[in-house]
Design a protein around this motif. Structure first.
Motif, PDB file in Angstrom:
ATOM      1  N   TYR A  43       0.873  -1.195  -0.080  1.00  0.00           N
ATOM      2  CA  TYR A  43       0.139   0.076   0.088  1.00  0.00           C
ATOM      3  C   TYR A  43       0.896   1.229  -0.043  1.00  0.00           C
ATOM      4  O   TYR A  43       0.445   2.177  -0.886  1.00  0.00           O
ATOM      5  CB  TYR A  43      -1.070   0.204   1.293  1.00  0.00           C
ATOM      6  N   ILE A  44       1.739   1.298   1.019  1.00  0.00           N
ATOM      7  CA  ILE A  44       2.665   2.742   0.835  1.00  0.00           C
ATOM      8  C   ILE A  44       3.482   2.761  -0.282  1.00  0.00           C
ATOM      9  O   ILE A  44       3.854   3.787  -0.692  1.00  0.00           O
ATOM     10  CB  ILE A  44       3.300   2.463   2.501  1.00  0.00           C
ATOM     11  N   SER A  45       3.722   1.578  -0.832  1.00  0.00           N
ATOM     12  CA  SER A  45       4.539   1.631  -2.038  1.00  0.00           C
ATOM     13  C   SER A  45       3.772   2.188  -3.333  1.00  0.00           C
ATOM     14  O   SER A  45       4.180   2.990  -4.040  1.00  0.00           O
ATOM     15  CB  SER A  45       5.190   0.170  -2.466  1.00  0.00           C
ATOM     16  N   ARG A  47       1.155   4.260  -3.039  1.00  0.00           N
ATOM     17  CA  ARG A  47       0.829   5.559  -2.841  1.00  0.00           C
ATOM     18  C   ARG A  47       2.295   6.525  -3.077  1.00  0.00           C
ATOM     19  O   ARG A  47       1.957   7.568  -3.674  1.00  0.00           O
ATOM     20  CB  ARG A  47       0.499   5.772  -1.337  1.00  0.00           C
ATOM     21  N   PHE A  48       3.328   6.049  -2.756  1.00  0.00           N
ATOM     22  CA  PHE A  48       4.788   6.584  -3.030  1.00  0.00           C
ATOM     23  C   PHE A  48       4.884   6.677  -4.633  1.00  0.00           C
ATOM     24  O   PHE A  48       5.205   7.733  -5.202  1.00  0.00           O
ATOM     25  CB  PHE A  48       5.827   5.863  -2.260  1.00  0.00           C
ATOM     26  N   ASP A  49       4.428   5.476  -5.385  1.00  0.00           N
ATOM     27  CA  ASP A  49       4.704   5.670  -6.474  1.00  0.00           C
ATOM     28  C   ASP A  49       3.897   6.550  -7.548  1.00  0.00           C
ATOM     29  O   ASP A  49       4.379   6.959  -8.353  1.00  0.00           O
ATOM     30  CB  ASP A  49       4.590   4.013  -7.133  1.00  0.00           C
ATOM     31  N   ALA A  50       2.696   6.753  -7.033  1.00  0.00           N
ATOM     32  CA  ALA A  50       1.722   7.657  -7.554  1.00  0.00           C
ATOM     33  C   ALA A  50       2.293   9.043  -7.562  1.00  0.00           C
ATOM     34  O   ALA A  50       2.265   9.510  -8.496  1.00  0.00           O
ATOM     35  CB  ALA A  50       0.245   7.368  -6.948  1.00  0.00           C
ATOM     36  N   LYS A  51       2.699   9.471  -6.198  1.00  0.00           N
ATOM     37  CA  LYS A  51       2.954  10.631  -6.041  1.00  0.00           C
ATOM     38  C   LYS A  51       4.608  10.752  -6.807  1.00  0.00           C
ATOM     39  O   LYS A  51       4.800  11.974  -7.423  1.00  0.00           O
ATOM     40  CB  LYS A  51       3.290  10.869  -4.512  1.00  0.00           C
ATOM     41  N   HIS A  52       5.411   9.886  -6.780  1.00  0.00           N
ATOM     42  CA  HIS A  52       6.616  10.064  -7.278  1.00  0.00           C
ATOM     43  C   HIS A  52       6.528  10.094  -9.070  1.00  0.00           C
ATOM     44  O   HIS A  52       7.200  11.023  -9.600  1.00  0.00           O
ATOM     45  CB  HIS A  52       7.477   8.676  -7.262  1.00  0.00           C
ATOM     46  N   ALA A  53       5.474   9.525  -9.643  1.00  0.00           N
ATOM     47  CA  ALA A  53       5.320   9.792 -10.973  1.00  0.00           C
ATOM     48  C   ALA A  53       4.833  11.234 -11.195  1.00  0.00           C
ATOM     49  O   ALA A  53       5.006  11.632 -12.179  1.00  0.00           O
ATOM     50  CB  ALA A  53       4.138   8.670 -11.468  1.00  0.00           C
ATOM     51  N   ARG A  82      11.277   0.022  -2.469  1.00  0.00           N
ATOM     52  CA  ARG A  82      10.055  -0.055  -3.366  1.00  0.00           C
ATOM     53  C   ARG A  82       9.500  -1.267  -3.996  1.00  0.00           C
ATOM     54  O   ARG A  82      10.538  -2.068  -4.035  1.00  0.00           O
ATOM     55  CB  ARG A  82      10.571   1.132  -4.540  1.00  0.00           C
ATOM     56  N   TRP A  83       8.498  -1.306  -4.129  1.00  0.00           N
ATOM     57  CA  TRP A  83       7.845  -2.394  -4.775  1.00  0.00           C
ATOM     58  C   TRP A  83       8.682  -3.093  -5.819  1.00  0.00           C
ATOM     59  O   TRP A  83       8.664  -4.499  -5.911  1.00  0.00           O
ATOM     60  CB  TRP A  83       6.226  -2.277  -4.795  1.00  0.00           C
ATOM     61  N   GLN A  84       8.907  -2.413  -6.715  1.00  0.00           N
ATOM     62  CA  GLN A  84       9.731  -3.061  -8.112  1.00  0.00           C
ATOM     63  C   GLN A  84      10.901  -3.844  -7.723  1.00  0.00           C
ATOM     64  O   GLN A  84      11.378  -4.671  -8.155  1.00  0.00           O
ATOM     65  CB  GLN A  84       9.951  -2.054  -8.973  1.00  0.00           C
ATOM     66  N   VAL A  85      11.401  -3.283  -6.607  1.00  0.00           N
ATOM     67  CA  VAL A  85      12.559  -4.151  -6.093  1.00  0.00           C
ATOM     68  C   VAL A  85      12.326  -5.449  -5.440  1.00  0.00           C
ATOM     69  O   VAL A  85      13.075  -6.170  -5.643  1.00  0.00           O
ATOM     70  CB  VAL A  85      13.681  -3.178  -5.080  1.00  0.00           C
ATOM     71  N   VAL A  86      11.340  -5.126  -4.533  1.00  0.00           N
ATOM     72  CA  VAL A  86      10.769  -6.645  -4.063  1.00  0.00           C
ATOM     73  C   VAL A  86      10.018  -7.777  -4.915  1.00  0.00           C
ATOM     74  O   VAL A  86      10.524  -8.706  -4.987  1.00  0.00           O
ATOM     75  CB  VAL A  86       9.624  -6.391  -2.996  1.00  0.00           C
ATOM     76  N   ALA A 144      -3.386   0.642  -3.752  1.00  0.00           N
ATOM     77  CA  ALA A 144      -3.698   2.097  -3.341  1.00  0.00           C
ATOM     78  C   ALA A 144      -5.224   2.520  -3.581  1.00  0.00           C
ATOM     79  O   ALA A 144      -5.617   2.225  -4.656  1.00  0.00           O
ATOM     80  CB  ALA A 144      -2.727   3.198  -3.981  1.00  0.00           C
ATOM     81  N   ALA A 145      -5.940   2.995  -2.722  1.00  0.00           N
ATOM     82  CA  ALA A 145      -7.008   3.361  -2.854  1.00  0.00           C
ATOM     83  C   ALA A 145      -7.447   4.615  -3.606  1.00  0.00           C
ATOM     84  O   ALA A 145      -6.595   5.526  -3.322  1.00  0.00           O
ATOM     85  CB  ALA A 145      -7.870   3.750  -1.404  1.00  0.00           C
TER      86      ALA A 145
END
Length: 500
Positions: A43-45, A47-53, A82-86, A144-145
């Motif tokens: 979830y936090i990944s 939300r972070f990715d959306a803001k990062h983009a 970040r999720w892509q690493v996981v 992410a909601a």
């Protein structure tokens, strides 16, 4: 849990089924933190990715500036977390270690999450192949909601909590109160704004439902300030994650702590208190707290903390504060250990606003009958108390578990609202308003059945002789059918060589 639509329900179930493959030979209490931690990380990944983009698109080079994220209540996720690493490590033997390191990195970058996230993914007993499969599933679905009505991740987290509670049975009482019970407390108290407190907050369900209530009525959850604590370290961490997912800023203390001995909010005077304390807790440390300032209505007995919890919450109420809590039914009538005197003093202080006797089998954790107590420092109906007998409400959702549907919850809330407005008409067998003098005549016992009376029966105007003739005729027909069946059974048994 209420379901917004079939798609969301299917999603919750898919996540739960995927999580179950991780279990292997782990107890539910052990893999709970694994599953919920993984949901939180995704979830936090997201939300972070959306803001990062969005920041990359702006082109100002601020996509790695932590302040850009924290200013909007978004956790900053360092590159190795970040999720892509996981996801890239999903099918390697190191997947557990990669997730553990991601959790550590996130904690380092976000002080609010310090010592909160689970870091037990690398342990040998957790099947790494299955863990990789669940990571794959999460990779293929965005969690992410988007928009308040699609609180997908929060719902999934709550759904998984309820399923863990179902699996853990009695142990689940430490972290989970059934959603229908919490919703009833919230709908009656209506915590629109102010300080909301739960001294034994479990996984934070009271706060989540309070925030939902505000959102459902067009309000802003930032109008409430959330305070709580819990003594169980695992449960305290679950609450921190649950509230973070919901975007609820909360002060749950710096660490888990015993409410009686280490009150994290000693000066707090709350506008609303909602709680489900442990039922009939013994050996709670009374001998070390005999002269405590909280025992304004009498020292609670050493063998049962029910009235210690009750008085702790009364002490924390603001001058116009209101509270709702779950208590075992024994507290309604017990005279042992001075409990009767404490209850009398609280009633004479005109604090008890409403008592609701709940139906059985609402809890995964206990069959003990329970009631809801609502107290107020400034009652709207002075010298009066509302009693509701809701024991016949609810519907069975399984052989062992009952739920209160929304219609029942709204009925209880409407009954309380009518009482508060002074317009309630009593309903025999369901609700009644009693004066403090009425309660005194009942030896200060608060069992609703003493006040609401017996439900009125439909008038039977069938003459006695006609009724008896009808009933005996029906019985005669049943006897005849019974004899026919008996004869057929004997015939069938005889055909295969067995005589009866």
């Amino acid at each position: 849990m209420a379901e917004a639509n079939t798609g969301t329900s299917d999603f919750e179930k898919r996540i739960w089924e995927a999580a179950c493959v991780l279990r292997g030979n782990l107890d539910a209490s052990e893999y709970k933190s694994v599953v919920l931690g993984l949901i939180f990380l995704k979830y936090i990944s997201d939300r972070f990715d959306a803001k990062h983009a969005a920041l990359v698109k702006e082109g100002d080079g601020f996509e790695e500036d932590k302040d850009e994220y924290t200013a909007e209540g978004i956790f900053f996720v360092p590159e190795n977390a970040r999720w892509q690493v996981v996801a890239a490590a999903a099918h390697t033997p190191e997947i557990g270690a990669v997730i553990d390191e991601a959790m550590r990195s996130i904690e380092r970058e976000n002080r609010r999450l310090k010592d909160v996230l689970p870091k037990n993914f690398a342990r040998p007993e957790l099947d790494k192949r299955r863990l990789g499969e669940v990571v794959d599933l999460f990779t293929n679905i965005r969690l992410a909601a988007h928009g308040g009505s699609q609180d997908l991740l929060g719902r999934t987290y709550e759904y998984c909590l309820s399923r863990f509670a179902e699996q853990e049975g009695k142990l689940a009482g430490e972290f989970y109160t059934p959603a229908c019970v919490v919703r009833t407390l919230v709908e009656i108290l209506q915590p629109y704004n102010g300080r909301v407190y739960d001294p034994c907050c479990g996984s934070g369900g009271m706060f989540v439902q309070s925030a939902k209530f505000i959102q459902n009525h067009g309000g802003n959850i930032n109008r409430i300030s959330v305070f709580g604590q819990d003594s169980n370290p695992t449960t305290w961490k679950l609450a921190q994650m649950n509230l973070a997912i919901r975007g609820i800023e909360a002060d749950l203390g710096k660490y888990n702590a015993d409410t009686f001995f280490n009150d994290c909010h000693p000066r707090l005077k709350a506008d609303f208190i909602l709680a489900n304390p442990p039922f009939n807790l013994s050996n709670w440390g009374q001998d070390k707290l005999l002269d405590d300032v909280r025992w304004a209505y009498g020292t609670p007995p050493a063998g049962n903390a029910n009235f210690a919890w009750l008085q702790h919450m009364i002490w924390h109420l603001a001058p116009t504060g209101r509270m709702g809590m779950v208590l075992a039914n024994g507290a309604l009538s017990s005279q042992s250990g001075g409990e009767g005197d404490i209850r009398k003093n609280i009633i004479e202080a005109d604090l008890v606003e409403c008592i609701v006797a709940l139906p059985p089998q609402l809890f995964y954790t206990t069959q003990i009958p329970v009631s809801l107590w609502f107290l107020a420092k400034a009652k709207r109906q002075k010298g009066k108390t509302l009693f509701i007998d809701a024991r016949k409400m609810g519907t069975m959702v399984s052989r062992k578990l009952r739920d209160l549907p929304e219609a029942d919850i709204q009925c209880l809330a409407a009954t309380y609202a009518a009482y508060a407005e002074g317009t309630l008409e009593p309903v025999k067998g369901f609700c009644a308003v009693a004066t403090t003098q009425d309660i005194a005549r009942q030896d200060y016992i608060l069992t609703p059945g003493r006040y609401v009376g017996i439900e009125e029966q439909e008038e039977d105007d069938e003459p006695f002789e006609e009724k008896m003739h009808r009933l005996t005729s029906e019985l005669s027909e049943l006897f005849a059918q019974s004899h026919e069946l008996e004869a057929k059974i004997k015939e069938q048994l005889g055909a295969i060589g067995y005589e009866v």
